[in-house]
Every structure is written in structure tokens, then in C-alpha cells.
Design a protein around this motif. Structure first.
Motif, PDB file in Angstrom:
ATOM      1  N   GLU A  45       0.816  -1.222   0.000  1.00  0.00           N
ATOM      2  CA  GLU A  45       0.000   0.000   0.000  1.00  0.00           C
ATOM      3  C   GLU A  45       0.850   1.272   0.000  1.00  0.00           C
ATOM      4  N   ILE A  46       1.990   1.201   0.629  1.00  0.00           N
ATOM      5  CA  ILE A  46       2.822   2.397   0.765  1.00  0.00           C
ATOM      6  C   ILE A  46       3.225   2.951  -0.603  1.00  0.00           C
ATOM      7  N   LEU A  47       3.269   2.070  -1.633  1.00  0.00           N
ATOM      8  CA  LEU A  47       3.667   2.504  -2.974  1.00  0.00           C
ATOM      9  C   LEU A  47       2.531   3.179  -3.737  1.00  0.00           C
ATOM     10  N   ARG A  48       1.332   3.178  -3.158  1.00  0.00           N
ATOM     11  CA  ARG A  48       0.202   3.885  -3.778  1.00  0.00           C
ATOM     12  C   ARG A  48      -0.449   4.833  -2.775  1.00  0.00           C
ATOM     13  N   THR A  49       0.404   5.434  -1.966  1.00  0.00           N
ATOM     14  CA  THR A  49      -0.036   6.361  -0.933  1.00  0.00           C
ATOM     15  C   THR A  49       0.416   7.775  -1.265  1.00  0.00           C
ATOM     16  N   THR A  50      -0.495   8.716  -1.117  1.00  0.00           N
ATOM     17  CA  THR A  50      -0.138  10.133  -1.185  1.00  0.00           C
ATOM     18  C   THR A  50      -0.361  10.733   0.205  1.00  0.00           C
ATOM     19  N   ALA A  73       8.568   6.783   1.762  1.00  0.00           N
ATOM     20  CA  ALA A  73       8.034   5.430   1.569  1.00  0.00           C
ATOM     21  C   ALA A  73       9.125   4.384   1.408  1.00  0.00           C
ATOM     22  N   PHE A  74      10.369   4.750   1.627  1.00  0.00           N
ATOM     23  CA  PHE A  74      11.445   3.867   1.199  1.00  0.00           C
ATOM     24  C   PHE A  74      12.677   4.065   2.070  1.00  0.00           C
ATOM     25  N   ASP A  75      13.299   2.955   2.499  1.00  0.00           N
ATOM     26  CA  ASP A  75      14.592   3.020   3.171  1.00  0.00           C
ATOM     27  C   ASP A  75      15.520   1.983   2.554  1.00  0.00           C
ATOM     28  N   GLY A  76      16.721   1.841   3.095  1.00  0.00           N
ATOM     29  CA  GLY A  76      17.681   0.914   2.514  1.00  0.00           C
ATOM     30  C   GLY A  76      17.211  -0.532   2.544  1.00  0.00           C
ATOM     31  N   ASP A 132      16.208  -3.862  -0.646  1.00  0.00           N
ATOM     32  CA  ASP A 132      16.443  -5.303  -0.726  1.00  0.00           C
ATOM     33  C   ASP A 132      15.123  -6.068  -0.862  1.00  0.00           C
ATOM     34  N   VAL A 133      14.106  -5.625  -0.116  1.00  0.00           N
ATOM     35  CA  VAL A 133      12.790  -6.262  -0.225  1.00  0.00           C
ATOM     36  C   VAL A 133      12.275  -6.129  -1.648  1.00  0.00           C
ATOM     37  N   LEU A 134      12.376  -4.928  -2.211  1.00  0.00           N
ATOM     38  CA  LEU A 134      11.849  -4.678  -3.549  1.00  0.00           C
ATOM     39  C   LEU A 134      12.538  -5.552  -4.586  1.00  0.00           C
ATOM     40  N   GLU A 165       9.592  -7.067   8.702  1.00  0.00           N
ATOM     41  CA  GLU A 165      10.771  -7.433   7.926  1.00  0.00           C
ATOM     42  C   GLU A 165      10.504  -7.514   6.432  1.00  0.00           C
ATOM     43  N   GLY A 166       9.263  -7.869   6.027  1.00  0.00           N
ATOM     44  CA  GLY A 166       8.980  -7.998   4.610  1.00  0.00           C
ATOM     45  C   GLY A 166       8.278  -6.815   3.999  1.00  0.00           C
ATOM     46  N   LEU A 167       8.216  -5.689   4.741  1.00  0.00           N
ATOM     47  CA  LEU A 167       7.487  -4.518   4.246  1.00  0.00           C
ATOM     48  C   LEU A 167       8.407  -3.530   3.539  1.00  0.00           C
ATOM     49  N   ILE A 168       7.849  -2.860   2.534  1.00  0.00           N
ATOM     50  CA  ILE A 168       8.483  -1.663   1.974  1.00  0.00           C
ATOM     51  C   ILE A 168       7.931  -0.471   2.752  1.00  0.00           C
ATOM     52  N   GLY A 169       8.793   0.430   3.106  1.00  0.00           N
ATOM     53  CA  GLY A 169       8.392   1.598   3.886  1.00  0.00           C
ATOM     54  C   GLY A 169       9.593   2.148   4.626  1.00  0.00           C
ATOM     55  N   TYR A 170       9.408   3.299   5.222  1.00  0.00           N
ATOM     56  CA  TYR A 170      10.512   3.927   5.956  1.00  0.00           C
ATOM     57  C   TYR A 170      10.392   3.544   7.423  1.00  0.00           C
TER      58      TYR A 170
END
Length: 935
Positions: free
Chosen positions: A65-70, A149-152, A156-158, A296-301
Motif C-alpha cells: 500500500e505504501i507505494l500507492r499512498t499520497t 516510503a522507502f529506506d535501505g 532489498d525487499v523490492l 521485515e517484509g514490508l516496503i516503507g521507511y
């Protein structure tokens, strides 16, 4: 809030996490900035199905969801607005029809453009993808997202999930990705509920205690002026430490129960402290922030940042600093749960969000995961692409990597602040500190030299100025030699009156005999109170031939200050004219050059026989004193002769006095400052003619131009602002016509690039910037201003024209507060040693001991109080004062002296003097009645 709970037709509004709140605020503070973009560019070598890749990215957006969040502002807080799944922002560019050599540059251009394109957090999809095809089996993949929406870890997850999804869409096996237990929004809700109340207050209490009194801005020296809007470009360099040093670092850490990370952090903060001189250094260190399995498996900051503080006020030994850094690091990790963003809002609020809050430097440890082998997307191998400088929002970021039994340090800096050369130099200083710490951890931080052997050698080369300028002599001896060589040549001219060398020689000898009869002996101070005229030169030489030292006391200064200077120097004889004799205290002997002229003319024209000792006192020049009492600088014949020979060597192209034979010199300053000595002594020692310009000429542009047209000069020494006032708006040929034909020498104050360039563009004389305190005899360094030197120094970040390199037999030392040499670009105080260093302050042993110091090896130096830095070419740039002393029309003024005099007034309680840009003073009356009287 999982993806299946999102209504396809309606967005879901949920609270933002603490980090999202701060990043949203920072984006609002700097709209249109790409500082928080997270670009990733990789080369994919091998067969690639672009459609499958696009579908894989679409699936990622559906999954996370974080990749389609404004983001929006609701109820005084930023919130997440989660949208229904939609296709990824995907662009494809095929370069196969281009010439082979142009494909890679174009791919790099596209990647740069994407990386610096800002996100609109209110409406943009938070991830952009572009694919550039270079050849059939050669592509460049560029991903760009925002830190909100993104950290280091997310990277790796992506890539891991992208690879699995690509295989599925390319016709392979199912991706079989495990279901996500939560979404990032769920974490944000939990975070706000968990970190509240007593728990939050306890964590905040720790950090308030650790950082509450810290200075949050580290005033790092930079190569370039700090822009009002920070850039995001980075410049990077790296170094792999030797196995021996790496082993020593590990052994040092074990000895003090510290990790390699802690030891490197101690060395890093040591360099930062030595660069800035600040007693505290705050460094940020990122941590993963994923302490729970669900994240651990989430994309996000999720990444958090801890702040570590190194304290240097007590000048610790390195071992003590390491213990302190260890304690700070352990404490920070124990209290890492509080989001850094919450800490920023607590400690700094929103007032400084235009630049990195709390700290501007970072230290981070990279893992060795790169050794796992090349990643794959289907059959395509993922390889690095282009430069890894990337973008950076911090002034400096140091990365450490332990891999294959080696330790590598990578330093990244903002490219709008630093050059690649400076980054490389900083890495060298970190290594130098580590070597010193390993060799002797009990060494105090202040005693560790930052300089590499090569840097020390460079400084030694610049200071290698030893030159044989001739046998020791005195001022009067050198003048007498010229009088014998060119007796009929004009020695001095003023107000249409010219005096030949023979007459100046005879008259000054007669005055010397009169002074001897009045009791003037070797080193006796004799006051000269005369208007600017040719008679001044006769008076000076007369005093010197008598063995005395002349003390200029200007007729125009206040009576009280004149009497103060006379009393301070202990003079018993005053040379003046009947016009000014009323200003002389009644108990002093007066020699009047006008009314006593007939009696003086009866004296012998042969100078009295005195000891030709070059260490005799030549003159005493008073400068402003911070306590309200002026201090007299005692200058010897040796000092003056050395200066005249050294500066004449510069003006004469390396030859000296003989190259200046017959030159016409102009003198525009009074004797109250030694500015005019650049013209006075080289002229008299070379058989030149000294034109003493009257006050009427030096304050009127028209008369000044007429004077130089009537009596053209070869060389003139003047302050930049004085010359500006005289040449007005002249440019080109007009400007060249009113300047000397050989040299315009500028000194006494900072020279701006604009005015220097204007003089160079005029195509007239050569332009020399000249610097030197009175305590080191007129001048110690020069910098010739040319188009090439202007370009080189400005490219090095110099804000004003450099003061240059040392004169012959002079050394310039740029030292920090512990008298350690500072590296190139790092400010320090200028210490000056060499043949120009004077005796000190007349009858002020306390002040002499304070300002004239021993640097070791019997090297006596003057502490100038001037803040300077070395430029890469060895020239020195003046930055300002370490105290409140200022220069006004070439005169040194202690603002505290003005304040001291003001508060002596019975009606003044407080006073402050400032330069804004004119000299102004503000006073606080003691009572309302005093205020009324003042008005």
C-alpha cells in the motif's frame, strides 16, 4: 490496514508515522526539492522481457500500500491517503537506433534527470520506473522513490520480490510470496499508540539530558559558500586501510571494550572537532528500525537514526574519548526506540527544517551482502551502473565496510560544498588520526596531527623562503649610500616642492646633530608631529641618524590621545612646527622645523657618529588597545631593512633595489599607519623619488587624477576602499590613465574580487594584494592579481582576494587553538615568524608575552588574531578576526577601546560599537535624566 480492505473507489485516510510527518514538513519547507529522493540505477545484462518487468512492478504496487499512498493535511496533521491499485509510472526508451558511443551518455542523462525530479507528495505515485534499452540484451533500470516510503532495507525487499514476480510474469513458476501480515499504515497506527504517555516521556527525558544543551549546527569549513537552498549532488571517495592499521584498530577496540565502529566514530568526530574547533560534535547513525518480525517484509521507511555526541571541552586523550563514545553509542542504542523525527520535533521544533536537523554529518556501517554474488532478474544479471556518488542531504557521510578481512572507508559530501580533492583529503585525515590513536591511545586529541606527510611537505615548501638579501644594515646607512650615488636626483616631492638627495642628507644630518645635543641617544623615542609634506622625510632621517626612534603622533588626532601616546612612549623631544606646538605638553623639548630652521642650519652637515647597529629601534607605531590604552609597536632597523628588501624583490621581479632605480613612488597615507612604508623605504633605498600626496589630493578624485597626470608614478600603495573612492566609476583606459605604470599595491583591508577584476580588466599596472600587521613590519605576504590567479582562487572557493604567500625569510603558520597546523581549507589563526617580527610592544612586557610566542626550535612568532585558511595552491585567504578588531581606512581599531572610552562618561551605563558598514556606537544612559541630556 491490508490491501483487501481498501475500497477500489475510495481512498483510505490513516495517520502518518512520525518519520512521514517530519519528511512531509521538510518537503513543505523546501518545495520542489529532490533531497529526499531515493534513486537506484542498475544495468541489466541478459535477456529481458520488458512487459513482464512492468507487470511485476504493478504487482508490487498492488502488494504494498505504501507505494500507492499520497499525503494530505487533515486536522492539523499530515495523513496517509491510500489509493486503489494502479499501474506503475513506467517509461521505456529504446536507444538502439542511436550511434553506439552516444547510448551510454544518454542513459546516464535520463537517470540523472529522473533522480533530480521532485515528487509532489500530494498527488504523485511515490515510485517511478524507467527502462532504457542499450542493445538487445542490455538495459538500464532506474527506480526513483521518496524517502517517505522507502529506506535501505526496502531496496532489498523490492529487488527480492521483483525478481520473483518477474519470473512469474515471464512465464515461470508462481512467485509464491508470503502474505503480508500488516501494511505500513498498520505500523504507523501502532507506533503512535505505543510511543505515548509515560513511555514516550521516559525516552524523551533521556534524549533531553543527552542533547538538550548541544549546539545543533556544526560549522564545518567548506570549499564553496554554503547556498541558501542546499543541493543534493554528492561527491564520493574511498580508501581501504592497510591490514596493519586494521589489525591495530581492532586491537585498540578490544583493549577498551569497543567495537571497530566505535573506534572509527571516535576518529571521525576527532577530525570534525579539529576542523571546527567546536567542543561538541553530533553525528547521526542510521539503524534498520525493524525490531518486529511483521515489519521485515514490508516496503516503507522504518529506518531510524540515533544521535551520538562526542565531547571535547576537556581535551580528552583518545582512549578517554573512545570510552566516552562507547558509552554514548550504547546509551543511544538502548534508547533507539523513539523515532528520530519525534526527537527533532521535540528538541528543535519546526524552526530549522530548511537544513538537516540536529546534525549535518552521518556515520554508518554497511554490510558485506555484496559478496553474495550478482543478483538476477530472470536471466539478466544485475550490475552497477554509473557513478555511485548519488544524492545526499548531509554535509558529510562516512561509510565503513568490513569485508574479506579488509576495512574500507567511503566518504560522501555535498558537491555544492566540497570538491573531490577535499573529500580525499578528509579521508587522509581520518586515517592519520587512526594511525596516531593506534600508536599511542593516551595522546590527547589536541596533540594529534591531522596532516599527512605530503601535506606537511607542501606547507614546508611554501614556507621555504630563506634568501640572502644582503648584509645587515640600517635605514640611515642605506639612504646615505643613495645620497652619495645620486646626490642631485630628487629624493622627495610634495606640493610642487622637490628636495634632492644631497639636501635631504645634509638637512637630516644637521637635525640629527641638534637632537644629539638635546640628549637623544640610541633607542631614544622622538615624537614627530607634522603635516604630510617633504619635511616628514627630513625629520625621520634626522631622528634615525641621531640613533633615536621616531614616533609619529598625528596633528589631527584628539589632544588627549596625542598626550596619551607621548606619555606611553616616554619621549622627551618632539619635532613639529609652530602651527602645532601648542599641542605639545609643556614639559617636553620642542624642535620646530620652521621657526628653528636657521639654528638647525648652523649644525654640522656630517651625521653624528653612532653605532651602526641594525637592532636599534627605528620607530614606534601606536595601534588601538582593547583596554583604552594604545600600544606602541617597537620596530628595529633590521626589521625595516628586511621588509624593504623583500618587497622590493617582489616589485623588481626578483632583483631588488637596483630594479627600482629611479622609480617614482606615491605615498597617500599618513605616518600614523605603516601602510605608506611600502613606498617610503624602497624609494629612499633605491634612488627613487617619493611623492608625498597632500590630504587635499588624496580626498579629491579630480585633483588625484590631475596629480598623477602631472607627476606619473611607477608604484602606489593604497587601501582598496580609498582607491575606489578616488577612481569613482572609471573603467578601461580611463582607469588605467590615473593609475601608476608599474604596480598598484593594495593593503590594509580585504580586497574584493569585483574591484580586483576591475583593475585587471583596465589593462594598466600589475595589481598586488599585500598583507601584514604592524607587529611584523608592514607586510609579510603578497598575491599578484591576474585573470589566471583570480580564476584559480575563486574556483577554490576564496571569498576575497587571497593575501598570498610569504615574503622572503618569512613563514606563515595557520594553527588551531592548540597550535597544531590546520589542513588546507580549515580555518585557523595566522602566526607569523621570520625577520619581520618586531621587538614587541614598547614597555608592555605583558602584552608582548601574550602576542609574541615561541613555536619551538627558538622560532619566535606573532599571533596575529586573524582567521585565515590555506588554499590548495598554498596561498592564504583572510577570513576575518578572532576578536572584535576592525580595519577602518587601513587603521586598526579595537571596538572594545571605543566602548571603554564611552563608558567612562559619567552618564553612560553601557556601550557597544559596531561596523554596519560605517562605525556606529550605541549607549545606554544611566538614568532618564542622562538620556535627556544626551539628546
Amino acid at each position: 490496514m491490508s490491501s483487501e480492505n481498501v475500497n477500489a473507489d475510495e481512498a483510505v485516510v490513516l495517520p502518518a508515522s512520525f518519520v512521514q510527518e517530519l519528511l512531509w514538513l521538510m518537503d513543505r519547507a523546501s518545495p520542489g526539492s529532490s533531497a529526499y529522493n531515493v534513486p537506484r540505477t542498475r544495468r541489466l545484462v541478459g535477456p529481458l522481457n520488458v512487459d513482464a518487468l512492468r507487470h511485476a512492478f504493478d504487482a508490487l504496487i498492488d502488494r504494498h500500500e505504501i507505494l500507492r499512498t499520497t499525503y494530505a493535511f487533515h486536522d492539523d496533521h499530515p495523513v496517509q491517503v491510500i489509493h486503489a491499485p494502479r499501474p506503475v509510472d513506467f517509461t521505456f526508451t529504446d536507444l538502439r537506433d542511436r550511434a553506439q558511443q552516444s547510448r551510454m551518455p544518454e542513459a546516464e542523462r535520463i537517470a540523472r534527470a529522473q533522480a533530480t525530479k521532485p515528487f509532489d507528495l500530494a498527488k504523485d505515485q511515490i515510485m517511478r520506473v524507467s527502462v532504457v534499452q542499450l542493445a538487445d540484451d542490455d538495459h538500464v533500470l532506474h527506480l526513483d522513490s521518496h524517502h517517505i516510503a522507502f529506506d535501505g532495507w526496502s531496496r532489498d525487499v523490492l529487488f527480492r520480490e521483483l525478481s520473483a514476480l518477474y519470473r512469474e510474469y515471464a512465464g515461470g513458476a508462481s512467485a509464491a510470496l508470503p502474505a503480508l501480515l500488516i501494511q505500513y499504515a498498520d505500523y504507523a497506527i501502532w507506533e503512535r499508540e505505543h510511543l505515548s504517555g509515560a513511555r514516550l516521556e521516559k525516552l524523551l527525558g533521556y534524549w533531553r539530558e543527552q542533547l538538550g544543551d548541544a549546539e545543533f549546527v556544526l560549522e564545518l569549513p567548506t570549499d564553496l559558500p554554503r547556498p541558501s537552498v542546499p543541493g543534493v549532488g554528492g561527491v564520493t571517495d574511498k580508501v581501504t586501510l592497510s591490514p596493519e592499521l586494521y589489525a591495530g584498530i581492532k586491537a585498540l577496540g578490544r583493549q577498551h571494550e569497543a567495537t571497530v565502529y566505535m573506534t572509527l566514530l571516535a576518529a571521525y568526530t576527532t577530525v570534525l572537532h579539529r576542523y571546527t574547533g567546536q567542543p561538541d560534535v553530533l553525528v547521526g547513525s542510521p539503524i534498520a528500525g525493524r525490531s518486529r518480525q511483521e515489519t521485515e517484509g514490508l516496503i516503507g521507511y522504518f529506518a531510524n537514526t540515533i544521535v551520538q555526541r562526542a565531547r571535547f571541552a576537556a581535551d580528552p586523550a583518545f582512549a578517554e574519548l573512545l570510552a566516552q563514545v562507547r558509552e554514548s553509542a550504547l546509551g543511544a542504542y538502548d534508547h533507539q526506540e523513539i523515532p528520530f523525527e519525534k526527537l527533532v520535533l521535540e528538541l528543535q521544533g519546526g524552526q530549522q527544517l530548511s537544513y538537516s536537523p540536529l546534525f549535518q554529518v552521518v556515520f554508518t556501517m554497511l554490510g558485506g551482502g555484496e559478496d553474495a554474488g550478482p543478483a538476477m532478474i530472470g536471466e539478466a544479471e544485475v550490475q552497477p551502473f554509473g557513478s555511485d556518488d548519488g544524492v545526499t542531504k548531509f554535509d558529510l557521510t562516512l561509510f565503513m565496510t568490513e569485508r574479506d578481512g579488509a576495512l574500507t572507508l567511503t566518504l560522501r559530501a555535498r558537491s555544492d560544498l566540497y570538491s573531490d580533492v577535499s573529500v580525499r583529503r578528509m579521508l587522509g585525515h581520518i586515517r592519520t588520526v587512526l594511525e596516531a590513536a593506534v600508536a599511542n591511545p593516551s595522546t590527547r586529541v589536541s596533540e594529534i596531527s591531522l596532516l599527512t606527510a605530503a601535506e606537511r611537505a607542501d606547507i614546508d615548501r611554501v614556507n621555504d623562503t630563506a634568501v640572502d638579501l644582503g648584509a645587515p644594515s640600517t635605514i640611515d646607512q642605506l639612504f646615505i649610500e643613495q645620497a652619495a650615488r645620486v646626490p642631485d636626483r630628487t629624493a622627495v616631492a610634495s606640493d610642487d616642492r622637490s628636495i634632492p638627495y644631497a639636501e635631504v642628507d645634509a638637512r637630516s644630518s644637521q637635525l640629527a646633530n641638534r637632537l644629539r645635543a638635546l640628549g637623544v641617544k640610541e633607542d631614544s623615542p622622538v615624537v614627530i608631529t607634522l603635516d604630510r609634506s617633504a619635511e616628514v622625510v627630513v625629520a625621520i632621517l634626522g631622528v634615525l641618524k641621531a640613533g633615536g626612534a621616531y614616533v609619529p603622533v598625528l596633528p589631527e588626532i584628539p589632544q588627549a590621545r596625542a598626550e596619551q601616546q607621548i606619555a606611553e612612549c616616554g619621549a622627551r623631544v618632539v619635532i613639529t612646527t609652530s602651527l602645532h606646538e601648542a599641542r605639545v605638553p609643556a614639559d617636553l623639548t620642542i624642535v620646530r622645523l620652521d621657526t628653528d630652521a636657521k639654528e638647525i642650519a648652523l649644525e654640522d652637515v656630517v651625521a653624528p657618529a653612532i653605532d651602526a647597529n641594525p637592532d636599534r629601534l627605528a620607530y614606534v607605531l601606536f595601534t588601538s588597545g582593547s583596554t583604552g590604552v594604545p600600544k606602541g609597536v617597537a620596530v628595529t632597523h633590521r626589521n625595516v631593512v628586511h621588509y624593504a628588501r623583500a618587497v622590493s624583490r617582489v616589485l623588481g621581479g626578483g632583483r631588488g633595489f637596483e630594479a627600482l632605480d629611479g622609480w617614482q613612488f606615491g605615498m597617500v597615507s599618513t605616518l600614523g599607519a605603516d601602510l605608506g612604508n611600502t613606498s617610503l623605504f624602497p624609494s629612499l633605498f633605491s634612488g627613487g623619488c617619493l611623492h608625498i600626496l597632500s590630504g587635499d589630493v588624496t580626498t579629491d578624485p579630480t585633483r588625484f587624477a590631475e596629480q598623477l597626470a602631472k607627476h606619473p608614478l611607477h608604484a602606489l600603495k593604497i587601501t582598496p576602499n580609498h582607491l575606489k573612492a578616488l577612481v569613482g566609476g572609471l573603467n578601461g583606459a580611463e582607469l588605467a590613465r590615473v593609475l601608476p605604470s608599474k604596480w598598484i599595491v593594495l593593503g590594509g583591508e580585504a580586497l574584493s574580487w569585483e574591484f580586483a577584476q576591475r583593475l585587471v580588466d583596465a589593462g594598466g599596472p600589475r595589481v598586488l594584494n599585500h598583507y601584514g600587521p604592524t607587529e611584523t613590519t608592514v607586510g609579510v605576504s603578497t598575491f599578484e592579481v591576474t585573470s589566471a590567479s583570480v580564476r584559480e582562487s575563486r574556483n577554490a572557493g576564496a571569498q576575497t582576494v587571497p593575501i598570498g604567500r610569504p615574503l622572503a625569510n618569512t613563514k606563515l603558520h595557520v594553527l588551531d587553538g592548540h597550535r597544531q597546523p590546520t589542513p588546507i581549507g580549515v580555518p585557523g589563526e595566522l602566526y607569523i615568524s621570520g625577520h619581520g617580527v618586531t621587538r614587541g610592544y614598547l614597555m608592555r612586557d605583558d602584552l608582548t608575552a601574550e602576542r609574541f610566542v615561541d613555536l619551538g626550535n627558538d622560532e619566535r612568532a606573532y599571533r596575529s588574531g586573524d582567521r585565515v585558511r590555506r588554499l590548495p595552491d598554498g596561498a592564504i585567504e583572510f577570513l576575518g578576526r578572532a576578536d572584535d578588531q576592525v580595519k577602518i581606512r587601513g587603521y586598526r581599531v579595537e571596538l572594545s577601546e571605543i566602548e571603554h572610552v564611552l563608558v567612562e562618561h559619567p552618564g553612560v551605563a553601557q556601550a557597544v560599537a559596531l561596523v554596519r558598514p560605517d562605525l556606529v556606537a550605541y549607549v545606554v544612559p544611566k538614568t532618564v535624566a542622562d538620556y535627556a541630556k544626551a539628546h
